[in-house]
Design a protein around this motif. Structure first.
Motif, short mmCIF file in Angstrom:
data_model
loop_
_atom_site.label_atom_id
_atom_site.label_comp_id
_atom_site.label_asym_id
_atom_site.label_seq_id
_atom_site.Cartn_x
_atom_site.Cartn_y
_atom_site.Cartn_z
N ASN A 47 -61.61 -3.99 -101.31
CA ASN A 47 -61.48 -4.71 -100.04
C ASN A 47 -60.14 -5.45 -99.98
O ASN A 47 -59.50 -5.51 -98.93
CB ASN A 47 -62.63 -5.71 -99.87
N TYR A 48 -59.73 -6.02 -101.11
CA TYR A 48 -58.47 -6.74 -101.17
C TYR A 48 -57.29 -5.79 -100.91
O TYR A 48 -56.37 -6.12 -100.16
CB TYR A 48 -58.33 -7.41 -102.54
N VAL A 49 -57.34 -4.61 -101.51
CA VAL A 49 -56.28 -3.62 -101.33
C VAL A 49 -56.32 -3.03 -99.92
O VAL A 49 -55.27 -2.74 -99.34
CB VAL A 49 -56.39 -2.51 -102.39
N GLY A 50 -57.52 -2.88 -99.37
CA GLY A 50 -57.67 -2.27 -98.05
C GLY A 50 -58.09 -0.82 -98.11
O GLY A 50 -58.02 -0.09 -97.13
N ILE A 51 -58.56 -0.37 -99.30
CA ILE A 51 -59.04 1.01 -99.45
C ILE A 51 -60.54 1.03 -99.16
O ILE A 51 -61.37 1.36 -99.99
CB ILE A 51 -58.74 1.56 -100.85
N ARG B 272 -56.84 -4.53 -93.76
CA ARG B 272 -56.67 -5.54 -94.81
C ARG B 272 -55.75 -5.01 -95.90
O ARG B 272 -55.58 -3.81 -96.09
CB ARG B 272 -58.02 -5.92 -95.40
N GLY B 273 -55.16 -5.91 -96.63
CA GLY B 273 -54.29 -5.51 -97.73
C GLY B 273 -52.88 -5.20 -97.25
O GLY B 273 -52.63 -5.00 -96.07
N ARG B 274 -51.97 -5.17 -98.20
CA ARG B 274 -50.57 -4.88 -97.88
C ARG B 274 -50.35 -3.38 -97.78
O ARG B 274 -50.81 -2.60 -98.62
CB ARG B 274 -49.64 -5.49 -98.93
N LYS B 275 -49.60 -3.00 -96.77
CA LYS B 275 -49.35 -1.58 -96.53
C LYS B 275 -48.61 -0.95 -97.70
O LYS B 275 -48.90 0.19 -98.10
CB LYS B 275 -48.53 -1.42 -95.24
N ILE C 217 -58.29 3.04 -108.51
CA ILE C 217 -58.36 1.56 -108.54
C ILE C 217 -59.36 1.11 -109.59
O ILE C 217 -59.12 0.13 -110.31
CB ILE C 217 -58.72 1.02 -107.15
N ASN C 218 -60.47 1.82 -109.69
CA ASN C 218 -61.47 1.48 -110.71
C ASN C 218 -60.89 1.62 -112.11
O ASN C 218 -61.12 0.79 -112.99
CB ASN C 218 -62.69 2.41 -110.55
N ARG C 219 -60.10 2.66 -112.32
CA ARG C 219 -59.47 2.87 -113.62
C ARG C 219 -58.42 1.80 -113.91
O ARG C 219 -58.28 1.33 -115.04
CB ARG C 219 -58.84 4.27 -113.68
N ILE C 220 -57.66 1.44 -112.88
CA ILE C 220 -56.66 0.37 -113.04
C ILE C 220 -57.35 -0.92 -113.47
O ILE C 220 -56.91 -1.62 -114.39
CB ILE C 220 -55.89 0.17 -111.72
N ARG C 221 -58.44 -1.23 -112.79
CA ARG C 221 -59.20 -2.44 -113.12
C ARG C 221 -59.74 -2.38 -114.55
O ARG C 221 -59.68 -3.36 -115.29
CB ARG C 221 -60.34 -2.60 -112.12
N HIS C 222 -60.27 -1.22 -114.94
CA HIS C 222 -60.82 -1.05 -116.29
C HIS C 222 -59.73 -1.23 -117.34
O HIS C 222 -59.93 -1.92 -118.35
CB HIS C 222 -61.45 0.34 -116.41
N VAL C 223 -58.58 -0.61 -117.12
CA VAL C 223 -57.46 -0.69 -118.07
C VAL C 223 -57.00 -2.13 -118.26
O VAL C 223 -56.77 -2.59 -119.39
CB VAL C 223 -56.30 0.20 -117.59
N LEU C 224 -56.88 -2.89 -117.15
CA LEU C 224 -56.37 -4.26 -117.23
C LEU C 224 -57.40 -5.22 -117.82
O LEU C 224 -57.06 -6.11 -118.60
CB LEU C 224 -55.93 -4.74 -115.85
N ILE C 225 -58.67 -5.05 -117.44
CA ILE C 225 -59.70 -5.96 -117.93
C ILE C 225 -59.95 -5.75 -119.42
O ILE C 225 -60.04 -6.71 -120.20
CB ILE C 225 -61.02 -5.79 -117.14
N HIS C 226 -60.05 -4.49 -119.84
CA HIS C 226 -60.38 -4.19 -121.24
C HIS C 226 -59.14 -4.03 -122.12
O HIS C 226 -59.27 -3.86 -123.33
CB HIS C 226 -61.23 -2.92 -121.30
N GLN C 227 -57.95 -4.07 -121.48
CA GLN C 227 -56.69 -3.98 -122.23
C GLN C 227 -56.66 -2.73 -123.11
O GLN C 227 -56.27 -2.77 -124.29
CB GLN C 227 -56.48 -5.23 -123.08
N THR C 228 -57.07 -1.61 -122.52
CA THR C 228 -57.06 -0.33 -123.23
C THR C 228 -56.30 0.69 -122.39
O THR C 228 -56.42 0.71 -121.16
CB THR C 228 -58.49 0.19 -123.46
N PRO C 229 -55.53 1.57 -123.03
CA PRO C 229 -54.77 2.59 -122.27
C PRO C 229 -55.70 3.55 -121.53
O PRO C 229 -56.89 3.69 -121.86
CB PRO C 229 -53.98 3.32 -123.36
#
Length: 361
Positions: free
Chosen positions: A271-275, A294-297, A342-354
């Motif tokens: 929702n934040y991204v607008g997707i 919503r979100g930045r273009k 986006i889900n993968r981006i979130r997973h990578v950043l939260i769990h700090q795994t490649p």
């Protein structure tokens, strides 16, 4: 420095709700208590002035303020908090407007509405980034704006050539005249059989474009240097492990998201991204429309472009994309792939795994 409040505690224990309709030359201010509207007025666009008025006339109260996000940014919000006033910022799209308010719109009505929403706990506030993050965000956005300005110059030159029936020689490929290579620009500056007046106009556009290209290169270098700092280096490397996400895209995402842990669920981040599509539901009929505004273009564009690359490089996403296009067109399918990304981006950043190729999360 916070003001010294009046010693009287006549409003001690009470909460005042302050709605601000913010403009460049003045602010419309509505002050509400739990049961009454105390005052609606116009004041100078300065947190110090309003704070001094509140401390003098309503001493000892608990002050809560809100205004709509816009041209003024978050500076006023931060200043209010330094003065001891709890201030929030709301997305204008989250402020409901009745038909009567549309046809009788005034600053006073808007400020009262914000104060009432704050009192009724109906405010969905936006995240206030720290100053350093906001400045980094401005640098990254500057590059996007420069890129747009440069593209406009290229389009103007192409339009001018078409207007006067000048064809681009076949020796130039599409990538050459889109990127304004050196040989293509040399041809533009000395087009055969073109009048001096028209050549001068074309050269003016080229000169502006050259300046923009230099600025774009300088800002790009600054962003790449920023990506190597302690604040971004680790997360930038993690995002670079995702197919389709290079350093510039990674930095755009990092400065836009801030602390990824503030998004508790995937839907909040989407929702934040607008997707997320607009939705219409009535009775048995449900229609999913185009993407929300919503979100930045710029962020949306980068994520969708990254998704097109990811479906070619990641077998799991390739299989999912091939299944999706059996029941919808490719443009709709890529939006769903973008949500996966986006889900993968979130997973990578939260769990700090490649990132793991070939795995759907």
């Amino acid at each position: 420095m916070p003001f010294t409040k009046v010693s009287s505690n006549s409003f001690s224990g009470q909460t005042l709700y302050i709605g601000l309709d913010v403009h460049k030359k003045n602010w419309a201010v509505s002050i509400l208590s739990d049961h009454h509207e105390l005052k609606t007025m116009s004041t100078d666009p300065n947190p110090d002035v309003l704070a001094k008025f509140l401390f003098k006339n309503y001493p000892g109260a608990n002050y809560q303020a809100v205004y709509e996000a816009g041209f003024s940014g978050f500076g006023a919000c931060r200043h209010f908090k330094e003065l001891g006033i709890d201030c929030r910022v709301v997305n204008p799209a989250d402020v409901p407007t009745t038909h009567k308010e549309k046809i009788q719109k005034t600053d006073s009505i808007d400020s009262r509405k914000l104060a009432r929403m704050l009192r009724n706990n109906e405010i969905s506030t936006v995240h206030i980034p720290d100053v350093d993050l906001e400045m980094d965000r401005s640098l990254v956005r500057q590059r996007f704006n420069l890129s747009k300005d440069l593209t406009r110059q290229k389009i103007r030159v192409r339009a001018l050539l078409m207007q006067y029936g000048i064809e681009i020689p076949e020796r130039f490929t599409k990538s050459q005249y889109r990127s304004w290579t050196k040989v293509y620009m040399e041809w533009l500056r000395k087009i055969p059989e073109v009048s001096l007046q028209l050549q001068q106009v074309i050269n003016n556009y080229i000169d502006t474009g050259v300046i923009l290209k230099k600025q774009l290169l300088a800002v790009t270098r600054q962003i790449r240097l920023l990506s190597t700092t302690e604040a971004y280096q680790t997360n930038c490397a993690l995002l670079n492990s995702i197919p389709g996400i290079g350093t510039l895209v990674a930095m755009n995402l990092l400065v836009q998201f801030g602390d990824i842990n503030r998004f508790k669920r995937l839907d909040e981040l989407c929702n934040y991204v607008g997707i997320t599509p607009t939705m219409y539901n009535s009775g048995d009929k449900t229609v999913a429309g185009k993407l929300s505004n919503r979100g930045r273009k710029s962020t949306k564009i980068m994520l969708i472009e990254a998704s097109w690359i990811a479906v070619r490089r990641d077998s799991a996403l390739t299989l999912r994309f091939n299944e999706l296009i059996k029941r919808m067109n490719k443009n709709k399918a890529i939006i769903k792939i973008t949500k996966n990304l986006i889900n993968r981006i979130r997973h990578v950043l939260i769990h700090q795994t490649p990132y793991e190729l070939g795995v759907i999360k």
